[in-house]
Motif scaffolding. Structure first.
Motif, PDB file in Angstrom:
ATOM      1  N   VAL A   1       3.593 -11.836  17.974  1.00  0.00           N
ATOM      2  CA  VAL A   1       4.679 -12.073  18.924  1.00  0.00           C
ATOM      3  C   VAL A   1       5.686 -10.929  18.952  1.00  0.00           C
ATOM      4  N   ASN A   2       6.056 -10.415  17.795  1.00  0.00           N
ATOM      5  CA  ASN A   2       7.075  -9.361  17.759  1.00  0.00           C
ATOM      6  C   ASN A   2       6.497  -7.961  17.941  1.00  0.00           C
ATOM      7  N   GLY A   3       5.189  -7.842  18.074  1.00  0.00           N
ATOM      8  CA  GLY A   3       4.560  -6.558  18.383  1.00  0.00           C
ATOM      9  C   GLY A   3       4.590  -5.526  17.279  1.00  0.00           C
ATOM     10  N   ASP A   4       4.709  -5.974  16.023  1.00  0.00           N
ATOM     11  CA  ASP A   4       4.801  -5.012  14.921  1.00  0.00           C
ATOM     12  C   ASP A   4       3.450  -4.661  14.297  1.00  0.00           C
ATOM     13  N   GLY A   5       2.358  -5.147  14.885  1.00  0.00           N
ATOM     14  CA  GLY A   5       1.037  -4.805  14.376  1.00  0.00           C
ATOM     15  C   GLY A   5       0.509  -5.719  13.293  1.00  0.00           C
ATOM     16  N   CYS A   6       1.217  -6.813  13.018  1.00  0.00           N
ATOM     17  CA  CYS A   6       0.728  -7.801  12.073  1.00  0.00           C
ATOM     18  C   CYS A   6       1.229  -9.182  12.491  1.00  0.00           C
ATOM     19  N   VAL A   7       0.537 -10.196  12.003  1.00  0.00           N
ATOM     20  CA  VAL A   7       0.925 -11.576  12.308  1.00  0.00           C
ATOM     21  C   VAL A   7       1.602 -12.135  11.065  1.00  0.00           C
ATOM     22  N   CYS A   8       2.871 -12.469  11.214  1.00  0.00           N
ATOM     23  CA  CYS A   8       3.642 -12.967  10.081  1.00  0.00           C
ATOM     24  C   CYS A   8       4.014 -14.438  10.293  1.00  0.00           C
TER      25      CYS A   8
ATOM     26  N   MET B   1      -0.474 -10.756   8.247  1.00  0.00           N
ATOM     27  CA  MET B   1      -1.881 -10.393   8.434  1.00  0.00           C
ATOM     28  C   MET B   1      -2.036  -9.148   9.279  1.00  0.00           C
ATOM     29  N   SER B   2      -2.827  -8.233   8.808  1.00  0.00           N
ATOM     30  CA  SER B   2      -3.237  -7.085   9.618  1.00  0.00           C
ATOM     31  C   SER B   2      -4.334  -7.562  10.568  1.00  0.00           C
ATOM     32  N   PHE B   3      -4.743  -6.701  11.478  1.00  0.00           N
ATOM     33  CA  PHE B   3      -5.829  -7.064  12.378  1.00  0.00           C
ATOM     34  C   PHE B   3      -7.107  -7.364  11.583  1.00  0.00           C
ATOM     35  N   GLN B   4      -7.399  -6.549  10.569  1.00  0.00           N
ATOM     36  CA  GLN B   4      -8.603  -6.761   9.771  1.00  0.00           C
ATOM     37  C   GLN B   4      -8.557  -8.112   9.053  1.00  0.00           C
ATOM     38  N   GLU B   5      -7.400  -8.471   8.516  1.00  0.00           N
ATOM     39  CA  GLU B   5      -7.253  -9.764   7.837  1.00  0.00           C
ATOM     40  C   GLU B   5      -7.370 -10.914   8.836  1.00  0.00           C
ATOM     41  N   PHE B   6      -6.853 -10.715  10.021  1.00  0.00           N
ATOM     42  CA  PHE B   6      -6.967 -11.705  11.100  1.00  0.00           C
ATOM     43  C   PHE B   6      -8.443 -11.943  11.427  1.00  0.00           C
TER      44      PHE B   6
END
Length: 190
Positions: free
Chosen positions: A108-115, A166-171
């Protein structure tokens, strides 16, 4: 430019071919033509771009719990952007492209990870105000903990921390056993 496309004013054959390429082959010429007709139907005042509220005229989208997030993504897009946004949801898209697009919705915040905060906002939007605060927090914690376990579960002694993102890879790892079915079916418009 090439010949004028027979499906309506505004697109040439060259532009259609360019859009097929832009979609990485996810859409055929026929798909592009159908999408263009849909786009023109949604573009009420023939502005050449869509407003988020115009997208909510699509019945399937209007009932989607994340419709506001999707409308935000698509506010002010032209037809080329419309094709680019929808391509990862084609049945011909690679799983990675689909997951990358989905990750963009969750980040949502566009920082490259899902928190934790990203997931919380999505759960609030999806819940439509029907969830109590403690229910929201319980769902968010559960989602993040499950993703953590899929990535680090038994292999590490560390436990889930609310500060983890989560990074994209972790996602991708978190969703690797899931059947991500987010395909766009293009209904015919005559």
């Amino acid at each position: 430019m090439g010949q004028v496309w027979s499906g309506g004013p505004g697109l040439t054959q060259y532009e259609v071919e360019e859009l097929v390429d832009l979609s990485k082959g996810c859409f055929t010429q026929e798909d592009i033509e159908a999408l263009y007709r849909r786009f023109r139907t949604l573009d009420r005042n023939r502005k050449g771009y869509l407003l988020g509220d115009e997208l909510l005229d699509i019945p399937e989208l209007s009932i989607n719990p994340l419709n506001k997030r999707i409308a935000y993504f698509c506010d002010g897009i032209n037809f080329k952007e419309f094709v680019r946004i929808l391509a990862p949801y084609s049945r011909r898209a690679s799983r990675e492209d689909t997951l990358r697009a989905l990750f963009g919705v969750w980040d949502v915040n566009g920082d490259g990870c899902v928190c934790h905060e990203d997931v919380e906002l999505l759960i609030r939007q999806a819940g439509g105000g029907h969830l109590r605060e403690e229910e929201v927090q319980r769902v968010v914690d559960r989602v993040m903990e499950e993703c953590w376990k899929k990535n680090y579960g038994k292999a590490q002694k560390k436990t889930y921390d609310q500060g983890w993102a989560m990074s994209f890879q972790e996602f991708c790892v978190a969703l690797e056993d899931s059947d991500v079915d987010l395909y766009v079916d293009i209904p015919p418009i005559h």
